[in-house]
Enzyme design. Structure first.
Site, short mmCIF file in Angstrom:
data_model
loop_
_atom_site.label_atom_id
_atom_site.label_comp_id
_atom_site.label_asym_id
_atom_site.label_seq_id
_atom_site.Cartn_x
_atom_site.Cartn_y
_atom_site.Cartn_z
N ASP A 1 -2.07 3.10 28.96
CA ASP A 1 -1.08 3.61 28.01
C ASP A 1 0.09 2.65 27.88
OD1 ASP A 1 -0.15 4.12 30.57
OD2 ASP A 1 0.96 5.90 29.98
N ASP B 1 -2.16 0.65 37.52
CA ASP B 1 -0.73 0.35 37.56
C ASP B 1 -0.45 -0.85 36.66
OD1 ASP B 1 1.91 -0.35 38.24
OD2 ASP B 1 1.66 0.44 40.27
N LYS C 1 -4.43 15.27 32.25
CA LYS C 1 -3.14 15.93 31.99
C LYS C 1 -2.06 14.89 31.71
CE LYS C 1 -4.01 20.06 34.80
NZ LYS C 1 -3.57 20.85 35.96
N PHE C 2 -2.12 13.79 32.45
CA PHE C 2 -1.16 12.71 32.26
C PHE C 2 -1.26 12.15 30.84
CE2 PHE C 2 -0.73 8.05 32.22
CZ PHE C 2 0.59 7.92 32.60
N GLU C 3 -2.49 11.93 30.38
CA GLU C 3 -2.69 11.38 29.04
C GLU C 3 -2.29 12.38 27.97
OE1 GLU C 3 -6.29 9.38 26.38
OE2 GLU C 3 -6.65 10.04 28.44
N GLU D 1 -15.71 4.20 39.58
CA GLU D 1 -14.37 4.32 39.03
C GLU D 1 -13.36 3.83 40.05
OE1 GLU D 1 -11.24 7.60 37.22
OE2 GLU D 1 -13.37 7.78 36.78
#
Length: 246
Positions: free
Chosen positions: A185, A149, A225-227, A74
């Protein structure tokens, strides 16, 4: 007001002949950040066991993990919650994470140690250098690139990690049948990724024709959590999974 995620006008990725590295150009920016006690502990106490460096050169992954197993890399794991969850959930798979930001590396190492994980190793290095110098050809079953990014400004598009040369390097490190799984996203970056992959040789899209070029979020990709916050705000997320078939 429209969501700027959908307003980015891309100029298109660089052609296949473009060099992988450009002097002084990185796909990331190092940011200073305060270190918590746990993060500092991870870097100071756990790194000697689970950390890897470019100076070690090409790795024998079977020797590194003490077994032959499926291998997942990853790139850019952030604070590491998703990668730690995957490693804990899949003890029969070996995971390698790459992240340049110290707080995230320290956090992941601290969590991995607390959970007793032995199937996880970490680089705090440039991902392209790790792929080129440290990982053997056809050594990875999966490469994950989640929420890189997006570099939304047109003048910064050259910094996006997903370019033809990057994809070709990834293909050389994947096993035949191995997969490149990307998620973003930013719709414009998703379209950029799809454009690159549709032109890249040696890959087949795993998406159903009705949803192509994207796939629904796979259950095996943990929801960050961000998603989750983005979903509550109505932001979309696009997953792309391409299989090396040559």
């Amino acid at each position: 007001m429209s969501d700027p995620r959908h307003d980015d006008k891309t100029t298109g990725p660089e052609g296949p002949e473009a060099p992988l590295h450009r002097r002084g150009i990185k796909s990331y920016v190092l940011r200073a950040g305060r270190m918590t006690q746990a993060q500092t502990r991870g870097l100071e106490e756990v790194w000697p066991r689970l950390g890897l460096t470019l100076a070690e050169g090409r790795q024998d992954l079977d020797a590194l993990f003490g077994r032959r197993a499926p291998r997942v890399l990853e790139i850019g794991f952030g604070m590491g919650a998703s990668l730690v969850e995957q490693a804990e959930r899949h003890p029969d798979t070996d995971f390698i994470g790459i992240e340049v930001h110290a707080p995230g590396v320290g956090k992941l190492l601290d969590e991995a140690d607390k959970r007793g994980l032995t199937n996880l190793r970490v680089y705090r290095e440039d991902a392209l250098a790790v792929l080129e110098q440290c990982l053997p050809e056809a050594s990875l079953d999966t490469l994950q690139l989640f929420f890189p990014d997006p570099w939304p400004k047109k003048k910064h598009h050259k910094r996006r990690i997903v370019q033809y040369a990057f994809v070709e390097l990834v293909r050389s490190r994947l096993t035949l049948g191995g997969t490149l799984h990307m998620a973003t996203d930013w719709q414009a970056y998703a379209e950029w990724m799809a454009e690159v992959m549709q032109e890249a040789p040696g890959f087949a899209n795993t998406a159903d024709p009705e949803t192509a070029p994207y796939v629904p979020r796979p259950e095996f990709r943990p929801l960050t959590k961000f998603e989750a916050r983005g979903e509550r705000l109505g932001h979309g997320v696009w997953d792309l999974i391409f299989r090396r078939d040559d």
